[in-house]
Design a protein around this motif. Sequence first.
Motif, PDB file in Angstrom:
ATOM      1  N   GLU A  23       4.741   5.249   6.982  1.00  0.00           N
ATOM      2  CA  GLU A  23       5.053   6.665   7.172  1.00  0.00           C
ATOM      3  C   GLU A  23       3.922   7.587   6.738  1.00  0.00           C
ATOM      4  N   ILE A  24       3.237   7.235   5.659  1.00  0.00           N
ATOM      5  CA  ILE A  24       2.244   8.116   5.030  1.00  0.00           C
ATOM      6  C   ILE A  24       0.961   7.311   4.817  1.00  0.00           C
ATOM      7  N   PRO A  25      -0.216   7.929   4.951  1.00  0.00           N
ATOM      8  CA  PRO A  25      -1.468   7.191   4.782  1.00  0.00           C
ATOM      9  C   PRO A  25      -1.479   6.306   3.533  1.00  0.00           C
ATOM     10  N   GLU A  26      -1.980   5.104   3.699  1.00  0.00           N
ATOM     11  CA  GLU A  26      -1.907   4.053   2.692  1.00  0.00           C
ATOM     12  C   GLU A  26      -2.623   4.384   1.392  1.00  0.00           C
ATOM     13  N   GLU A  27      -2.061   3.847   0.314  1.00  0.00           N
ATOM     14  CA  GLU A  27      -2.665   3.889  -1.018  1.00  0.00           C
ATOM     15  C   GLU A  27      -2.881   5.318  -1.538  1.00  0.00           C
ATOM     16  N   THR A  28      -2.020   6.226  -1.126  1.00  0.00           N
ATOM     17  CA  THR A  28      -2.077   7.604  -1.615  1.00  0.00           C
ATOM     18  C   THR A  28      -0.891   7.860  -2.541  1.00  0.00           C
ATOM     19  N   THR A  29      -1.021   8.890  -3.352  1.00  0.00           N
ATOM     20  CA  THR A  29       0.078   9.257  -4.238  1.00  0.00           C
ATOM     21  C   THR A  29       1.361   9.459  -3.442  1.00  0.00           C
ATOM     22  N   ALA A  30       1.263  10.174  -2.326  1.00  0.00           N
ATOM     23  CA  ALA A  30       2.449  10.461  -1.517  1.00  0.00           C
ATOM     24  C   ALA A  30       3.088   9.190  -0.981  1.00  0.00           C
TER      25      ALA A  30
ATOM     26  N   ARG B 111       0.827  -1.206   0.000  1.00  0.00           N
ATOM     27  CA  ARG B 111       0.000   0.000   0.000  1.00  0.00           C
ATOM     28  C   ARG B 111       0.871   1.269   0.000  1.00  0.00           C
ATOM     29  N   GLY B 112       2.026   1.171  -0.615  1.00  0.00           N
ATOM     30  CA  GLY B 112       2.978   2.266  -0.594  1.00  0.00           C
ATOM     31  C   GLY B 112       3.818   2.209   0.671  1.00  0.00           C
ATOM     32  N   SER B 113       4.499   3.294   0.977  1.00  0.00           N
ATOM     33  CA  SER B 113       5.258   3.350   2.226  1.00  0.00           C
ATOM     34  C   SER B 113       4.301   3.777   3.326  1.00  0.00           C
ATOM     35  N   ASN B 114       3.356   2.871   3.648  1.00  0.00           N
ATOM     36  CA  ASN B 114       2.254   3.278   4.517  1.00  0.00           C
ATOM     37  C   ASN B 114       2.625   3.253   5.986  1.00  0.00           C
TER      38      ASN B 114
ATOM     39  N   TYR C 239       3.044   6.213  -2.352  1.00  0.00           N
ATOM     40  CA  TYR C 239       3.710   5.498  -3.444  1.00  0.00           C
ATOM     41  C   TYR C 239       4.981   6.215  -3.896  1.00  0.00           C
ATOM     42  N   LEU C 240       4.937   7.531  -3.964  1.00  0.00           N
ATOM     43  CA  LEU C 240       6.137   8.273  -4.334  1.00  0.00           C
ATOM     44  C   LEU C 240       7.236   8.078  -3.295  1.00  0.00           C
ATOM     45  N   ARG C 241       6.839   8.046  -2.022  1.00  0.00           N
ATOM     46  CA  ARG C 241       7.811   7.808  -0.964  1.00  0.00           C
ATOM     47  C   ARG C 241       8.412   6.409  -1.092  1.00  0.00           C
TER      48      ARG C 241
ATOM     49  N   SER D 106       0.114   5.353 -13.474  1.00  0.00           N
ATOM     50  CA  SER D 106       0.937   6.461 -13.943  1.00  0.00           C
ATOM     51  C   SER D 106       2.087   6.757 -12.989  1.00  0.00           C
ATOM     52  N   ILE D 107       1.863   6.581 -11.691  1.00  0.00           N
ATOM     53  CA  ILE D 107       2.940   6.790 -10.722  1.00  0.00           C
ATOM     54  C   ILE D 107       4.083   5.808 -10.991  1.00  0.00           C
ATOM     55  N   GLY D 108       3.739   4.551 -11.223  1.00  0.00           N
ATOM     56  CA  GLY D 108       4.769   3.561 -11.517  1.00  0.00           C
ATOM     57  C   GLY D 108       5.487   3.838 -12.816  1.00  0.00           C
ATOM     58  N   LEU D 109       4.732   4.172 -13.853  1.00  0.00           N
ATOM     59  CA  LEU D 109       5.336   4.419 -15.159  1.00  0.00           C
ATOM     60  C   LEU D 109       6.179   5.691 -15.172  1.00  0.00           C
ATOM     61  N   ASP D 110       5.822   6.632 -14.335  1.00  0.00           N
ATOM     62  CA  ASP D 110       6.511   7.918 -14.335  1.00  0.00           C
ATOM     63  C   ASP D 110       7.784   7.921 -13.490  1.00  0.00           C
ATOM     64  N   ALA D 111       8.057   6.812 -12.813  1.00  0.00           N
ATOM     65  CA  ALA D 111       9.270   6.729 -11.990  1.00  0.00           C
ATOM     66  C   ALA D 111      10.512   6.823 -12.873  1.00  0.00           C
ATOM     67  N   LYS D 112      11.585   7.353 -12.325  1.00  0.00           N
ATOM     68  CA  LYS D 112      12.814   7.546 -13.092  1.00  0.00           C
ATOM     69  C   LYS D 112      13.575   6.247 -13.319  1.00  0.00           C
ATOM     70  N   ARG D 113      13.225   5.214 -12.567  1.00  0.00           N
ATOM     71  CA  ARG D 113      13.792   3.884 -12.813  1.00  0.00           C
ATOM     72  C   ARG D 113      12.627   2.923 -13.017  1.00  0.00           C
ATOM     73  N   THR D 114      12.917   1.702 -13.404  1.00  0.00           N
ATOM     74  CA  THR D 114      11.853   0.726 -13.629  1.00  0.00           C
ATOM     75  C   THR D 114      11.281   0.274 -12.291  1.00  0.00           C
TER      76      THR D 114
END
Length: 395
Positions: free
Chosen positions: A59-66, A54-57, A68-70, A168-176
Motif C-alpha cells: 500500500e505504501i512505499p517500502e521501508e518507510t515510517t508510514a 518491508r512494512g505494509s509495502n 511500518y505504522l500501517r 523506535s517504531i516497534g517499541l512505540d507501538a501500543k501492543r507488543t
Amino acid sequence: MASSRWYIVYVILFIQLFSTGVRGARSYHPLSSQSYNHAKQPLQTFRPYNIAHRGSNGEIPEETTAAYLRAIEEGADFIETDILSSKDGVLICFHDVILDDTTDVGNYTKFANRKRTYEVQGQNITGYFVVDFTIEELKSLRVKQRYPFRDQQYNWKFSIITFEEFISIGLDAKRTVGIYPEIKNPVFINQHVKWANGKRFEDIFVETLKKYGYKGSYMSRNWLKQPLFIQSFAPTSLIYISNLTHSPKILLIDDVTVPTQDTNQSYWEITSDSYLQFISSYVVGIGPWKDTIVPVVNNYLTTPTDLVARAHAHNLQVHPYTYRNENQFLHFDFHQDPYAEYAYWIHKIRVDGLFTDFTGSLHWYQEWTSPVKDVKSADALLRKISGMISSYEEP
C-alpha cells in the motif's frame, strides 16, 4: 481444580492492579511519545507469525515510517526491514544497495558524479550506491513505490529511515510488536564501510539492538517483551552474530540457482539434512523463497518438497517469502484469491510464519480462521495475565 485456577486468576489480577498503583510507570524506551508504561497486549504465539515485509509495502512505499505504522495498524506480529549502511557508518533501512529504483536520487545534479560500478555478489552493478552517501544526503532523498501497478499517491512523500528510527517504531507501538531486521549484503558493506576499532557491520548491528534492550533466546521472558528475529542470506554473518547475542536467527535461502553470497554454497547443500542439523545449533529457523518449497511450472504448483517437514524434524521454523495479493504474483491454483494462498500455506504446508506485502489481508484471514478470542482456557488466560505483569518487572 477449575475453581482453584480462577482463584489464582483473581489473585494475579489484584497483584497487577496493586503493582500499577504502587510501582508507577516506567518507559520501555526513551521516546517522548511514550512517557507512561501501560501493560501491552502480548505477542500472539499460537498461530503462524504475520511478518510485514518491508512494512505494509503493498500500500505504501517500502521501508518507510508510514509503511511500518500501517502494518502495525493492520495487525502485524513483526515488522521486517533490510539493514544497510551509509558512507559515514549509520545503519539505514533500505532494500537495494543502489538508490536508483526507489528514490529520486537521479533528480539531483549535485549527485550526478556519484554513479559507480561495483561488484555485488559476483555481478557488476552500476548505480548510485548507498555506501557513497552520508546519512544527511540519504535523508534528503524521497522514496517511491517500487511497483507501477501499486498505489502511487504516496510517491516522494517519505524519506529513508535509520535502523534506530525503525526500532523506535516497534517499541512505540501500543501492543507488543516484534522486529525482524535483515543484515543485508554484509560482504559488500564490510568492503566499503569502515568503523572505528576494526568493528564490522555485524558488530554495529548487534550493538544497536542491545542499546534498545533486545536480548534473550527465543520465547524467553526478555524475548517475549521485545520480540526479535535476526535474518540473513549470509551463513558466516549469522555464525559471527551467534557469538554476540542469543537472540533468535533465521537463515534466508534464495532460489535453487543462487549460491550463498559469502560461502558460495549451493541451494542443495544448505537444505540438506546434514546442513540443517549443523545450522540448528545457531539458528531457530529458515526463510526460503516459497517457490522452492513448492516448485512452480507454468504458474501452477507442483508436488511440494519435503523441506518443511525436514526443517521441523530439526526443530527449525520455516518462514517463507513473499506473499503478495496481486494477480501477477498469485499462482493459477489460487484463482486470484490471496486468502486461498494463505489457507494452502498455513494449513497444508504448515509453515510457521509468512513474509507478506499485505499485512492486513493475512491478519484478517487468520482472525477469521484462528482468532485470538478462541483462546479461552483458564491456563491461557493465566499466561496472558502473567505476560502483562512481567512487563512491569525490571530487566
